[in-house]
Design an enzyme around this catalytic site. Structure first.
Site, PDB file in Angstrom:
ATOM      1  N   GLU A  66      41.064  48.934  52.657  1.00 21.79           N
ATOM      2  CA  GLU A  66      40.875  47.745  51.667  1.00 21.79           C
ATOM      3  C   GLU A  66      40.974  48.813  50.803  1.00 21.79           C
ATOM      4  O   GLU A  66      40.720  49.348  49.850  1.00 21.79           O
ATOM      5  CB  GLU A  66      39.809  46.768  51.293  1.00 21.79           C
ATOM      6  CG  GLU A  66      40.545  46.113  50.087  1.00 21.79           C
ATOM      7  CD  GLU A  66      39.536  44.830  49.879  1.00 21.79           C
ATOM      8  OE1 GLU A  66      39.402  44.330  47.690  1.00 21.79           O
ATOM      9  OE2 GLU A  66      38.894  44.559  50.029  1.00 21.79           O
ATOM     10  N   ASP A 141      48.274  45.760  40.532  1.00 21.60           N
ATOM     11  CA  ASP A 141      48.942  45.286  39.422  1.00 21.60           C
ATOM     12  C   ASP A 141      50.190  45.128  39.651  1.00 21.60           C
ATOM     13  O   ASP A 141      50.592  46.059  39.871  1.00 21.60           O
ATOM     14  CB  ASP A 141      48.680  46.986  38.686  1.00 21.60           C
ATOM     15  CG  ASP A 141      49.121  46.909  37.216  1.00 21.60           C
ATOM     16  OD1 ASP A 141      49.979  46.091  37.041  1.00 21.60           O
ATOM     17  OD2 ASP A 141      48.467  47.585  36.446  1.00 21.60           O
ATOM     18  N   LYS A 145      56.868  43.770  33.218  1.00 23.47           N
ATOM     19  CA  LYS A 145      58.259  44.506  32.884  1.00 23.47           C
ATOM     20  C   LYS A 145      58.720  45.022  33.734  1.00 23.47           C
ATOM     21  O   LYS A 145      58.487  45.565  35.081  1.00 23.47           O
ATOM     22  CB  LYS A 145      58.085  44.984  31.967  1.00 23.47           C
ATOM     23  CG  LYS A 145      56.952  44.402  30.777  1.00 23.47           C
ATOM     24  CD  LYS A 145      56.479  45.321  29.476  1.00 23.47           C
ATOM     25  CE  LYS A 145      55.973  44.624  28.129  1.00 23.47           C
ATOM     26  NZ  LYS A 145      55.053  45.818  27.250  1.00 23.47           N
ATOM     27  N   ASP A 177      49.755  36.742  42.593  1.00 26.71           N
ATOM     28  CA  ASP A 177      49.998  35.986  42.274  1.00 26.71           C
ATOM     29  C   ASP A 177      51.287  35.434  41.200  1.00 26.71           C
ATOM     30  O   ASP A 177      51.601  35.104  40.188  1.00 26.71           O
ATOM     31  CB  ASP A 177      48.909  35.440  40.882  1.00 26.71           C
ATOM     32  CG  ASP A 177      48.347  36.388  40.275  1.00 26.71           C
ATOM     33  OD1 ASP A 177      48.282  37.237  40.979  1.00 26.71           O
ATOM     34  OD2 ASP A 177      48.367  36.490  38.763  1.00 26.71           O
ATOM     35  N   LYS A 213      39.120  37.168  40.494  1.00 27.82           N
ATOM     36  CA  LYS A 213      39.069  36.383  39.270  1.00 27.82           C
ATOM     37  C   LYS A 213      40.612  36.536  38.110  1.00 27.82           C
ATOM     38  O   LYS A 213      41.281  35.669  38.048  1.00 27.82           O
ATOM     39  CB  LYS A 213      38.102  37.517  38.387  1.00 27.82           C
ATOM     40  CG  LYS A 213      39.113  38.896  38.564  1.00 27.82           C
ATOM     41  CD  LYS A 213      38.507  39.940  37.210  1.00 27.82           C
ATOM     42  CE  LYS A 213      38.707  41.178  37.271  1.00 27.82           C
ATOM     43  NZ  LYS A 213      37.833  42.177  35.944  1.00 27.82           N
ATOM     44  N   PHE A 214      41.439  37.761  39.564  1.00 27.56           N
ATOM     45  CA  PHE A 214      42.594  37.323  39.008  1.00 27.56           C
ATOM     46  C   PHE A 214      43.370  35.660  39.368  1.00 27.56           C
ATOM     47  O   PHE A 214      44.331  35.431  38.878  1.00 27.56           O
ATOM     48  CB  PHE A 214      43.380  38.770  39.815  1.00 27.56           C
ATOM     49  CG  PHE A 214      43.127  40.018  38.905  1.00 27.56           C
ATOM     50  CD1 PHE A 214      43.118  40.286  37.744  1.00 27.56           C
ATOM     51  CD2 PHE A 214      42.435  40.662  39.899  1.00 27.56           C
ATOM     52  CE1 PHE A 214      43.027  41.743  36.788  1.00 27.56           C
ATOM     53  CE2 PHE A 214      41.296  41.852  39.288  1.00 27.56           C
ATOM     54  CZ  PHE A 214      42.102  42.257  38.113  1.00 27.56           C
TER      55      PHE A 214
END
Length: 235
Positions: A66, A141, A145, A177, A213-214
């Site tokens: 992972e 991440d 942008k 997401d 949580k994301f």
């Protein structure tokens, strides 16, 4: 141990992660002191050549890597739910790895090993081709942008590197997401000749993957999460 050093197939001029502070809580410090010597390694301190995962775990078992385990809440549950796997997590954030070790201990999971450092360095120099049974990258991440898109982890060179480290039949599972990143992931993985999509486009969200949580934040912000599952094919 023979050396696997070679000209890297993929080189980033900028890293795909943000350097964060290393300050740890008391609990994290204790978990680190208890477990790091046995369960952890620094990627930069690894000896030349591939990691002998069977020796490190003390058993022969399928190896799942992972990339980016964060604070370990999801990873620890996945580790505990799959005791048949030799589960390896690579992460740059020391407090996150300490938290993962603490969570895994609480769940009595014994099939976890952790590596601190850059996944590209690990895969290029310390993982033999065709040896991983699976790779998971959940909610990397997104660098939303446009000027930062080059910092995203899932790029053609990196996916080529990943595909080469998977055994034939091994699985690459991605989740994000961010819609535009999801589209990029789909395009990049679909273009890699060593990979085949296991679904017609997006994969159904697996019930076994805990909500991060994301992902919960995405739900609150009306963003849809996408899963992708590809398998390694003969080259």
């Amino acid at each position: 141990m023979t050396s696997s050093r070679q000209t890297p197939p993929f080189h980033r001029s900028v890293v795909s992660y943000v350097q964060r502070g290393e300050r740890m809580t008391v609990g994290q410090e204790r978990a680190w002191d208890r477990h790091w010597e046995r369960l952890g390694r620094e990627v930069k301190a690894l000896p030349d050549g591939p990691v002998d995962f069977a020796a490190w775990f003390g058993r022969e078992a399928p190896v799942l890597l992972e990339i980016g385990s964060g604070m370990g809440e999801t990873t620890s549950r996945l580790v505990a739910a799959a005791p048949e796997l030799n589960y390896v997590a690579v992460e740059v954030y020391k407090p996150g790895l300490a938290q993962l070790l603490m969570r895994a201990e609480a769940l009595e999971a014994t099939n976890l090993r952790v590596l601190r450092g850059d996944a590209v360095d690990l895969l290029t120099e310390h993982v033999e081709p065709g040896t991983l049974d699976g790779v998971r990258i959940f909610f990397p991440d997104p660098w939303p942008k446009k000027k930062h898109h080059k910092r995203r982890l899932v790029q053609p060179g990196f996916v080529r590197l990943l595909a080469g480290r998977l055994r034939v039949g091994g699985t690459l599972h991605l989740a994000t997401d961010w819609e535009h990143y999801a589209d990029q992931m789909l395009a990049v993985c679909s273009a890699e000749p060593l990979l085949r999509n296991l679904h017609d486009g997006w994969a159904p969200r697996p019930d076994w993957r805990p909500v991060t949580k994301f992902e919960q934040r995405a739900v609150e912000e009306d963003r849809v999460s996408h899963d992708l599952m590809f398998t390694r094919v003969e080259g």
